[in-house]
Design a protein around this motif. Sequence first.
Motif, PDB file in Angstrom:
ATOM      1  N   SER A 160       0.820  -1.212   0.000  1.00 16.86           N
ATOM      2  CA  SER A 160       0.000   0.000   0.000  1.00 16.86           C
ATOM      3  C   SER A 160       0.849   1.255   0.000  1.00 16.86           C
ATOM      4  CB  SER A 160      -0.934  -0.005   1.215  1.00 16.86           C
ATOM      5  OG  SER A 160      -0.195  -0.120   2.417  1.00 16.86           O
ATOM      6  N   MET A 161       2.009   1.184   0.616  1.00 17.42           N
ATOM      7  CA  MET A 161       2.929   2.318   0.615  1.00 17.42           C
ATOM      8  C   MET A 161       3.417   2.600  -0.803  1.00 17.42           C
ATOM      9  SD  MET A 161       6.242   2.772   3.104  1.00 17.42           S
ATOM     10  CE  MET A 161       7.122   4.320   3.260  1.00 17.42           C
ATOM     11  N   ALA A 162       3.695   1.532  -1.553  1.00 13.19           N
ATOM     12  CA  ALA A 162       4.151   1.697  -2.934  1.00 13.19           C
ATOM     13  C   ALA A 162       3.031   2.211  -3.830  1.00 13.19           C
ATOM     14  CB  ALA A 162       4.691   0.372  -3.466  1.00 13.19           C
ATOM     15  N   VAL A 163       1.786   1.790  -3.562  1.00 12.51           N
ATOM     16  CA  VAL A 163       0.647   2.279  -4.352  1.00 12.51           C
ATOM     17  C   VAL A 163       0.550   3.793  -4.254  1.00 12.51           C
ATOM     18  CG1 VAL A 163      -1.874   2.285  -4.521  1.00 12.51           C
ATOM     19  CG2 VAL A 163      -0.663   0.134  -4.190  1.00 12.51           C
ATOM     20  N   ALA A 164       0.630   4.305  -3.038  1.00 16.08           N
ATOM     21  CA  ALA A 164       0.555   5.752  -2.843  1.00 16.08           C
ATOM     22  C   ALA A 164       1.750   6.466  -3.454  1.00 16.08           C
ATOM     23  CB  ALA A 164       0.461   6.064  -1.349  1.00 16.08           C
ATOM     24  N   GLN A 165       2.909   5.807  -3.444  1.00 14.83           N
ATOM     25  CA  GLN A 165       4.114   6.424  -3.980  1.00 14.83           C
ATOM     26  C   GLN A 165       4.013   6.637  -5.487  1.00 14.83           C
ATOM     27  OE1 GLN A 165       7.698   4.356  -2.886  1.00 14.83           O
ATOM     28  NE2 GLN A 165       9.030   5.771  -3.993  1.00 14.83           N
ATOM     29  N   VAL A 166       3.227   5.812  -6.190  1.00 18.07           N
ATOM     30  CA  VAL A 166       3.024   6.001  -7.626  1.00 18.07           C
ATOM     31  C   VAL A 166       2.499   7.404  -7.899  1.00 18.07           C
ATOM     32  CG1 VAL A 166       1.656   5.265  -9.612  1.00 18.07           C
ATOM     33  CG2 VAL A 166       2.664   3.556  -8.099  1.00 18.07           C
ATOM     34  N   PHE A 167       1.608   7.884  -7.034  1.00 12.50           N
ATOM     35  CA  PHE A 167       1.009   9.208  -7.216  1.00 12.50           C
ATOM     36  C   PHE A 167       1.866  10.306  -6.589  1.00 12.50           C
ATOM     37  CE2 PHE A 167      -2.355   6.011  -7.054  1.00 12.50           C
ATOM     38  CZ  PHE A 167      -2.968   6.231  -8.282  1.00 12.50           C
ATOM     39  N   SER A 168       2.443  10.016  -5.430  1.00 10.27           N
ATOM     40  CA  SER A 168       3.226  11.047  -4.745  1.00 10.27           C
ATOM     41  C   SER A 168       4.459  11.453  -5.543  1.00 10.27           C
ATOM     42  CB  SER A 168       3.636  10.562  -3.356  1.00 10.27           C
ATOM     43  OG  SER A 168       4.550   9.486  -3.429  1.00 10.27           O
ATOM     44  N   SER A 169       5.034  10.521  -6.280  1.00  8.53           N
ATOM     45  CA  SER A 169       6.229  10.839  -7.075  1.00  8.53           C
ATOM     46  C   SER A 169       5.943  11.945  -8.073  1.00  8.53           C
ATOM     47  CB  SER A 169       6.717   9.581  -7.804  1.00  8.53           C
ATOM     48  OG  SER A 169       7.111   8.582  -6.901  1.00  8.53           O
ATOM     49  N   VAL A 170       4.728  11.942  -8.638  1.00  9.87           N
ATOM     50  CA  VAL A 170       4.381  12.946  -9.653  1.00  9.87           C
ATOM     51  C   VAL A 170       4.237  14.323  -9.029  1.00  9.87           C
ATOM     52  CG1 VAL A 170       2.697  13.624 -11.401  1.00  9.87           C
ATOM     53  CG2 VAL A 170       3.258  11.210 -11.088  1.00  9.87           C
ATOM     54  N   TYR A 171       3.424  14.430  -7.938  1.00 10.56           N
ATOM     55  CA  TYR A 171       3.208  15.776  -7.408  1.00 10.56           C
ATOM     56  C   TYR A 171       4.438  16.316  -6.679  1.00 10.56           C
ATOM     57  CZ  TYR A 171       1.793  13.689  -2.826  1.00 10.56           C
ATOM     58  OH  TYR A 171       1.739  13.006  -1.634  1.00 10.56           O
ATOM     59  N   PHE A 172       5.256  15.432  -6.093  1.00 11.30           N
ATOM     60  CA  PHE A 172       6.495  15.918  -5.483  1.00 11.30           C
ATOM     61  C   PHE A 172       7.480  16.389  -6.554  1.00 11.30           C
ATOM     62  CE2 PHE A 172       5.512  13.716  -1.375  1.00 11.30           C
ATOM     63  CZ  PHE A 172       5.718  14.820  -0.564  1.00 11.30           C
ATOM     64  N   SER A 173       7.520  15.691  -7.693  1.00 14.19           N
ATOM     65  CA  SER A 173       8.391  16.110  -8.782  1.00 14.19           C
ATOM     66  C   SER A 173       7.977  17.481  -9.302  1.00 14.19           C
ATOM     67  CB  SER A 173       8.351  15.074  -9.915  1.00 14.19           C
ATOM     68  OG  SER A 173       9.219  15.432 -10.964  1.00 14.19           O
ATOM     69  N   ALA A 174       6.657  17.702  -9.437  1.00 13.10           N
ATOM     70  CA  ALA A 174       6.160  19.003  -9.899  1.00 13.10           C
ATOM     71  C   ALA A 174       6.418  20.086  -8.849  1.00 13.10           C
ATOM     72  CB  ALA A 174       4.671  18.903 -10.208  1.00 13.10           C
ATOM     73  N   TRP A 175       6.206  19.754  -7.580  1.00 14.13           N
ATOM     74  CA  TRP A 175       6.395  20.717  -6.490  1.00 14.13           C
ATOM     75  C   TRP A 175       7.848  21.186  -6.402  1.00 14.13           C
ATOM     76  CZ3 TRP A 175       3.812  19.625  -1.074  1.00 14.13           C
ATOM     77  CH2 TRP A 175       3.692  20.839  -0.374  1.00 14.13           C
ATOM     78  N   SER A 176       8.772  20.265  -6.676  1.00 18.58           N
ATOM     79  CA  SER A 176      10.195  20.617  -6.561  1.00 18.58           C
ATOM     80  C   SER A 176      10.641  21.594  -7.633  1.00 18.58           C
ATOM     81  CB  SER A 176      11.054  19.347  -6.612  1.00 18.58           C
ATOM     82  OG  SER A 176      10.906  18.678  -7.841  1.00 18.58           O
ATOM     83  N   ASN A 177       9.792  21.882  -8.628  1.00 12.63           N
ATOM     84  CA  ASN A 177      10.113  22.932  -9.598  1.00 12.63           C
ATOM     85  C   ASN A 177      10.088  24.311  -8.940  1.00 12.63           C
ATOM     86  OD1 ASN A 177      10.389  21.211 -11.838  1.00 12.63           O
ATOM     87  ND2 ASN A 177       8.187  21.205 -12.192  1.00 12.63           N
ATOM     88  N   ARG A 178       9.348  24.432  -7.816  1.00  5.85           N
ATOM     89  CA  ARG A 178       9.173  25.741  -7.180  1.00  5.85           C
ATOM     90  C   ARG A 178       9.866  25.849  -5.824  1.00  5.85           C
ATOM     91  NH1 ARG A 178       4.159  24.128  -8.891  1.00  5.85           N
ATOM     92  NH2 ARG A 178       3.469  23.692  -6.751  1.00  5.85           N
ATOM     93  N   SER A 179       9.953  24.736  -5.099  1.00  7.34           N
ATOM     94  CA  SER A 179      10.524  24.794  -3.755  1.00  7.34           C
ATOM     95  C   SER A 179      11.025  23.415  -3.364  1.00  7.34           C
ATOM     96  CB  SER A 179       9.462  25.271  -2.759  1.00  7.34           C
ATOM     97  OG  SER A 179       9.929  25.180  -1.428  1.00  7.34           O
ATOM     98  N   TYR A 180      11.920  23.385  -2.374  1.00  2.95           N
ATOM     99  CA  TYR A 180      12.400  22.121  -1.819  1.00  2.95           C
ATOM    100  C   TYR A 180      11.992  21.993  -0.355  1.00  2.95           C
ATOM    101  CZ  TYR A 180      15.235  22.184  -6.011  1.00  2.95           C
ATOM    102  OH  TYR A 180      15.634  22.236  -7.323  1.00  2.95           O
ATOM    103  N   LEU A 181      11.997  23.100   0.371  1.00  8.02           N
ATOM    104  CA  LEU A 181      11.673  23.068   1.789  1.00  8.02           C
ATOM    105  C   LEU A 181      10.212  22.671   2.018  1.00  8.02           C
ATOM    106  CD1 LEU A 181      12.268  23.584   4.764  1.00  8.02           C
ATOM    107  CD2 LEU A 181      11.814  26.022   4.369  1.00  8.02           C
ATOM    108  N   ARG A 182       9.293  23.271   1.301  1.00 10.21           N
ATOM    109  CA  ARG A 182       7.871  23.020   1.534  1.00 10.21           C
ATOM    110  C   ARG A 182       7.484  21.563   1.273  1.00 10.21           C
ATOM    111  NH1 ARG A 182       5.764  28.582  -1.364  1.00 10.21           N
ATOM    112  NH2 ARG A 182       6.512  30.023   0.246  1.00 10.21           N
TER     113      ARG A 182
END
Length: 702
Positions: free
Chosen positions: A296-318
Motif C-alpha cells: 500500500s505504501m508503494a501504491v501511494a508512492q506512484v502518485f506522490s512521485s508525480v506531485y512531489f516532482s512538480a512541487w520541486s520545480n518551485r521549492s524544496y523546503l515546503r
Amino acid sequence: MVGFGKKLRESQIQEWKGYYFNYKLMKKKVKRYLEQMEVGAQNRHNVLRDFSVLLDTQIEKIVLFLLEQQGVLAHRLCDLAQEHHSLLQQPNNSNISELQEAYREVGRDLLRLLHFLEMNAIGLRKILKKFDKRLGYKFTDYYVKTRANHPYSQLRQVFRHVGIGAVVGVLSHSFADLHDLKLCQGSYISIYDQPSYTHQDPILESIKLAVDRLSNSTSFLQFLGRRAFIVQNEQLPSSPKDQIIMDDQFHFMSLLLNLANTFLYMVNTYIIVPTADNYSLNLGAAASVCGVVIGSMAVAQVFSSVYFSAWSNRSYLRPLIFSSIVLLIGNTLYALAYDLNSLPVLLIGRLFCGLGSARAVNRRYISDCVPSKLRMQASAGFVSASALGMACGPALAWLLQKDFRIFNLTMNQDTLPGWVMALAWLIYLLWLWICFKDPTNNKNEGILVSYQSNNAGPEIHVAVEDEQTQPLLMNTAESKQQENEDDEEENPDKETQKPITSIVAAYKLLTPSVKVQLYVYFMLKYAMEIVLAESSLVTEYYFIWSTSNVAIFLACLGLTVLPVNIVVGNYISNIFEERQVLLGSEIMVCIGLVLSFQAVIPYSVPQYVGSALITFVSAEVLEGVNLSLLSRVMSSRLSRGTFNGGLLSTEAGTLARVIADGTITIAGYFGQSQLLNTTLLPALFFCISSILATCYTYNSLY
C-alpha cells in the motif's frame, strides 16, 4: 535553448575546426534521406549504405588526427626527456620548476585532445540516435555490430582513447621523479614502487577524470553516483570554471537534511517487513495480507512521485515539510491500528507513508542545488543513505521486540516500528524547519559563464538561459546571420530541448532501448520485492523462523549493498562493458530465481538463503549498470522538468513493487504451501523476457 550543433561549434578549438565530427552535415543528410524516402527516391538499403560510408569517413578523419596529435605530444615528451636526464645529473630547483611547468603544458594539451575526442564521441552518439528516431530504423544496432566488433575498428578507437595511456604514463613518472628530486635532491623512488606518486600533480587528476568520462571507467564512488539516477545526459565537456551553481550558494546542512530524509524513508519502508504478517494476523486477517500492507505504501508512492516532482520545480523546503508531516501522521495511524483493532486504519497509515515519499525531491535537490564538483559524491551519498536505511529498517525491528503499555497504548513488536518512526519524523521535522535553507530561485534569470581554455585560445562565453529568458546580448543582424548559417533542423532542436509536460509525451520519447532498460528495472525491483516481502511468510512456514531471525536475515541482505557496489565499481565495471555486466547480472538473477523454487526434495535453509542471496546481490549489481545505461540512452528532454527520467524509473520500480506485493497476497489464498512457487513464476517470466529483450537491443547500448 541553444541546439547541440551550435554548442558544438562554440566549444570547438578553432585551429582544429576542420577535424571535428561534422554534426551539421550529418543532420542535413538525415533530413534529406527522410525527404527522399517519403517520395520513394531512396530505398532502405541505399540509405544505410550511404550513411554508413559518411560515418566511416568522419570517424577516420577523427582517428587519424588523433594519432597525429599523439605523435606531436610524444615528440615533445622526447625533447623534455633529454632535459629531464640532464637535470638528474645536476639538480637545480629553478630548472626543476620550469621542467614541471613544461610537463604541465603537455598535460594541458592532452586535456584539449581528450576534450576534442569526447565532443566527437557525443556527436556520434547523438547522430546515431537521431537517425534511428527520424527514419525508424535500427541503424545503431547495425552500425555498432558491424564496426565495433571488427578487428580494425576505428569506431572503437574513438571510444577507447587508444595511445592516451602511454602519454599519461610518461607524465606520471616524470612528475614523480621531479617531485622527489625537488624534495630529496636525487633519492627518488619509482612510481611502480609508490603508486601514490601518480596523483601528486593536479593536472594528472584532471586527465584521469577526462579519460574516465570517455571510457566509462568507474570507481566505487562513481558507480554509486550513477545508481542515484540523477539524470545528466551527455553534455559538452567544459572547464571546471563552468559552474552554473556557485559554491557560495551551496548549503551543506540542507544537503545533509535531504540525505537524512532519504535514509529515514528507507528505514520507514523496511522496518515493518519482518512483522507485517504477524500484525495482519493480530488484526484478524490472513498472514498473506502483509503483501497489501507492505504494498500500500508503494501504491501511494506512484502518485506522490508525480506531485512531489512538480512541487520541486518551485521549492524544496515546503515539499520536505509536507512529506515529514504526512509520514508522522501515517506512522501514528499505523501504530494506533493495533489498539483500534482496525485493518483499514493500518492500511490508511501505510498509504499516508507512501504519500509522503519525497525521493523525487531528494534527487532534484542534488541535481539542481549541489555544485557539479560535489554532485557525484552527493549522488553516492543518496545511494548509501538508501542502502543503510534498507539495512537499518529490519535491524531496528529486531531491536524492538518488546511488550509494554504507555497511557493505555500497546507497545510491542507490531506497534513500536510505527511509534519509533513517528518520533523520528517529528525530530526530523523540527530539524528541517530550523536548519534547511531553500536555495534562491534563479529559474527566470539568465547566467553568463565565462572561462578561459586551458591553452592559449579565445575566451568562451556560455549563456545558460531558461525558456522564458531573453538572450543577454541581442544583435539582430548577427542573429539573422546565425539563423541562416544553421540548417533548418536547428528549430526542431530548440523545441526538443523543452522539458516534457505530460506522461504521454514522455512515453512517446522512449526508444526501444529505453523501454527495454525500464523493463529491466521493473523486473529487478519485482524480483527484489518478492524476495524481501515474502521472507517472513516463507521462513515461518518452512523453517519456523522467529521475527528476530527474519529481521537479522533481511538486515544482512541490506548490508551486502555497499560491498557489492565496491567490487562492481572498482573492478567488474572496469573489466567488462556495462552491457555485458547487464546481461550477465540478468542471467544470475534468473539462476537465483530458479534455485529458489521448491522442488521434490525438502526445502532447506541453505537453499533458501543461498538463492535469495544470489537473486538479491545480482539484482543490486543489475540496478547500478541498468540505471547507468538508461541515463545514456534516454532523451535529453527527460533530464529535467516534472516528467523526467528519474520519475519514469521511479514509477517503473514502484509499479513493480505494487504488483509483487499484490501477487503475494493473491498467492496466499492458494495456501502457504503454494505461496513460494506461485510468486516466483511471474518473476521468472519477467526475468527471461528481459534477457531476450536485452539481447534484442544489445548493440544499441554502445
